[in-house]
Motif scaffolding. Sequence first.
Motif, PDB file in Angstrom:
ATOM      1  N   VAL A  33       0.848  -1.184   0.000  1.00 55.42           N
ATOM      2  CA  VAL A  33       0.000   0.000   0.000  1.00 55.42           C
ATOM      3  C   VAL A  33       0.886   1.238   0.000  1.00 55.42           C
ATOM      4  O   VAL A  33       1.949   1.244   0.619  1.00 55.42           O
ATOM      5  CB  VAL A  33      -0.953   0.017   1.220  1.00 55.42           C
ATOM      6  N   ALA A  35       0.878   5.393   0.772  1.00 62.99           N
ATOM      7  CA  ALA A  35       0.136   6.445   1.452  1.00 62.99           C
ATOM      8  C   ALA A  35       0.822   7.783   1.251  1.00 62.99           C
ATOM      9  O   ALA A  35       2.054   7.856   1.158  1.00 62.99           O
ATOM     10  CB  ALA A  35       0.019   6.136   2.943  1.00 62.99           C
ATOM     11  N   ALA A  39      -3.785  13.011  -3.500  1.00 61.25           N
ATOM     12  CA  ALA A  39      -4.588  11.962  -4.123  1.00 61.25           C
ATOM     13  C   ALA A  39      -4.194  11.738  -5.582  1.00 61.25           C
ATOM     14  O   ALA A  39      -4.178  10.592  -6.059  1.00 61.25           O
ATOM     15  CB  ALA A  39      -6.071  12.311  -4.023  1.00 61.25           C
ATOM     16  N   GLU A  43      -3.001   8.218  -7.153  1.00 61.05           N
ATOM     17  CA  GLU A  43      -3.769   7.598  -8.231  1.00 61.05           C
ATOM     18  C   GLU A  43      -2.858   7.152  -9.369  1.00 61.05           C
ATOM     19  O   GLU A  43      -3.070   6.071  -9.967  1.00 61.05           O
ATOM     20  CB  GLU A  43      -4.817   8.580  -8.748  1.00 61.05           C
ATOM     21  N   LYS A  46      -1.258   3.963  -8.256  1.00 63.42           N
ATOM     22  CA  LYS A  46      -2.226   2.865  -8.342  1.00 63.42           C
ATOM     23  C   LYS A  46      -2.363   2.377  -9.773  1.00 63.42           C
ATOM     24  O   LYS A  46      -2.402   1.165 -10.036  1.00 63.42           O
ATOM     25  CB  LYS A  46      -3.577   3.331  -7.805  1.00 63.42           C
ATOM     26  N   ALA A  52      -2.829  -0.889  -3.554  1.00 68.27           N
ATOM     27  CA  ALA A  52      -3.757  -0.084  -2.772  1.00 68.27           C
ATOM     28  C   ALA A  52      -3.126   1.264  -2.438  1.00 68.27           C
ATOM     29  O   ALA A  52      -1.907   1.385  -2.315  1.00 68.27           O
ATOM     30  CB  ALA A  52      -4.133  -0.819  -1.489  1.00 68.27           C
ATOM     31  N   THR A  54      -3.873   5.153  -0.112  1.00 72.79           N
ATOM     32  CA  THR A  54      -4.658   5.841   0.894  1.00 72.79           C
ATOM     33  C   THR A  54      -3.994   7.171   1.240  1.00 72.79           C
ATOM     34  O   THR A  54      -2.767   7.293   1.147  1.00 72.79           O
ATOM     35  CB  THR A  54      -4.812   4.997   2.177  1.00 72.79           C
ATOM     36  N   THR A  55      -4.797   8.134   1.626  1.00 70.81           N
ATOM     37  CA  THR A  55      -4.257   9.409   2.105  1.00 70.81           C
ATOM     38  C   THR A  55      -4.115   9.401   3.625  1.00 70.81           C
ATOM     39  O   THR A  55      -3.715  10.406   4.211  1.00 70.81           O
ATOM     40  CB  THR A  55      -5.171  10.578   1.685  1.00 70.81           C
ATOM     41  N   ASP A  56      -4.416   8.273   4.248  1.00 72.48           N
ATOM     42  CA  ASP A  56      -4.344   8.128   5.707  1.00 72.48           C
ATOM     43  C   ASP A  56      -3.087   7.330   6.070  1.00 72.48           C
ATOM     44  O   ASP A  56      -3.091   6.093   6.009  1.00 72.48           O
ATOM     45  CB  ASP A  56      -5.594   7.426   6.224  1.00 72.48           C
ATOM     46  N   ASN A  57      -2.031   8.011   6.443  1.00 60.65           N
ATOM     47  CA  ASN A  57      -0.777   7.340   6.784  1.00 60.65           C
ATOM     48  C   ASN A  57      -0.954   6.343   7.919  1.00 60.65           C
ATOM     49  O   ASN A  57      -0.397   5.232   7.900  1.00 60.65           O
ATOM     50  CB  ASN A  57       0.289   8.362   7.182  1.00 60.65           C
ATOM     51  N   ALA A  59      -3.609   4.681   8.918  1.00 58.24           N
ATOM     52  CA  ALA A  59      -4.353   3.502   8.519  1.00 58.24           C
ATOM     53  C   ALA A  59      -3.451   2.511   7.789  1.00 58.24           C
ATOM     54  O   ALA A  59      -3.535   1.296   8.001  1.00 58.24           O
ATOM     55  CB  ALA A  59      -5.533   3.904   7.629  1.00 58.24           C
ATOM     56  N   ALA A  60      -2.592   3.028   6.926  1.00 61.42           N
ATOM     57  CA  ALA A  60      -1.650   2.164   6.209  1.00 61.42           C
ATOM     58  C   ALA A  60      -0.650   1.538   7.172  1.00 61.42           C
ATOM     59  O   ALA A  60      -0.331   0.348   7.081  1.00 61.42           O
ATOM     60  CB  ALA A  60      -0.923   2.966   5.143  1.00 61.42           C
TER      61      ALA A  60
END
Length: 273
Positions: A33, A35, A39, A43, A46, A52, A54-57, A59-60
């Motif tokens: 993933v 991060a 965005a 993208e 990706k 995968a 995410t913009t949430d460090n 969470a990754a």
Amino acid sequence: MSTSKIAFIGAGNMARAIIGGLLAEGYSASDIVAAGPRAETLEKVKQEFAIAITTDNNAAAKKADVIVLSVKPQLLKDVSLALRAALAHKPLIISVAAGITTESLANWLGDDQAIVRCMPNTPSQLRAGASGLFANARVSDVQKSTANAILGAVGIVQWLDQEHLLNAVTAVSGSGPAYFFLLMEAMIDAGEKLGLSRECAAELTLQTALGAAMLAKSSECAVAELRRRVTSPKGTTEQAINTFEQEQLRLTVLNAMTACSNRAVELSELLGK
């Protein structure tokens, strides 16, 4: 390594180089993933790698066995402090940010974190990189092997027993590509002044640099011996080599690389506060 979940915090050129190398080595895209704050950048990653994003460090990071910190050095403190709460599971942390010591990283991320500091270089983008690595005392043998595999996916890896030697790695391989680019630039300019078209001089110079590196890499001889073998007494090459020696090329290189290493120390002290 084959079952590790890897999170890249930052999706710039070095992160993309490592991701590409891992996928080329057969690593599963579903276990990676990326991060970051932008965005549109994520993208593109990706679309290129089918991983995968995410913009949430945090969470990754919470789901990762390995976290690769690949943000700009001047941003790393803030990013690390914000990540600290997401590291309770004690993942392996690999930093590819220049100049930031493992001590500084531990201060920001937590003193009990396993941290590997890495100094890669730009040819990693072609899986022809050279990386120096240092592990803090928290890194296990298994984690060290994992770090070796990750950076080994984009080139050769050299482990160091003393962290300060990463400054020398910066001077040799980290900044080294620029030295060769400068020499190639000078050779192209000289070839043009000697009557070749710039295109011709460039093609000859780049192929010669590539061939010389390939020969040195594949030969059992030291580069000094290879140089001697193409330097016939009283020949054309000898005249060029003698000029380099008279102009103290070796001293110039030493002075330049010492200045590079010293600047790495200065930046480390400045950015690590």
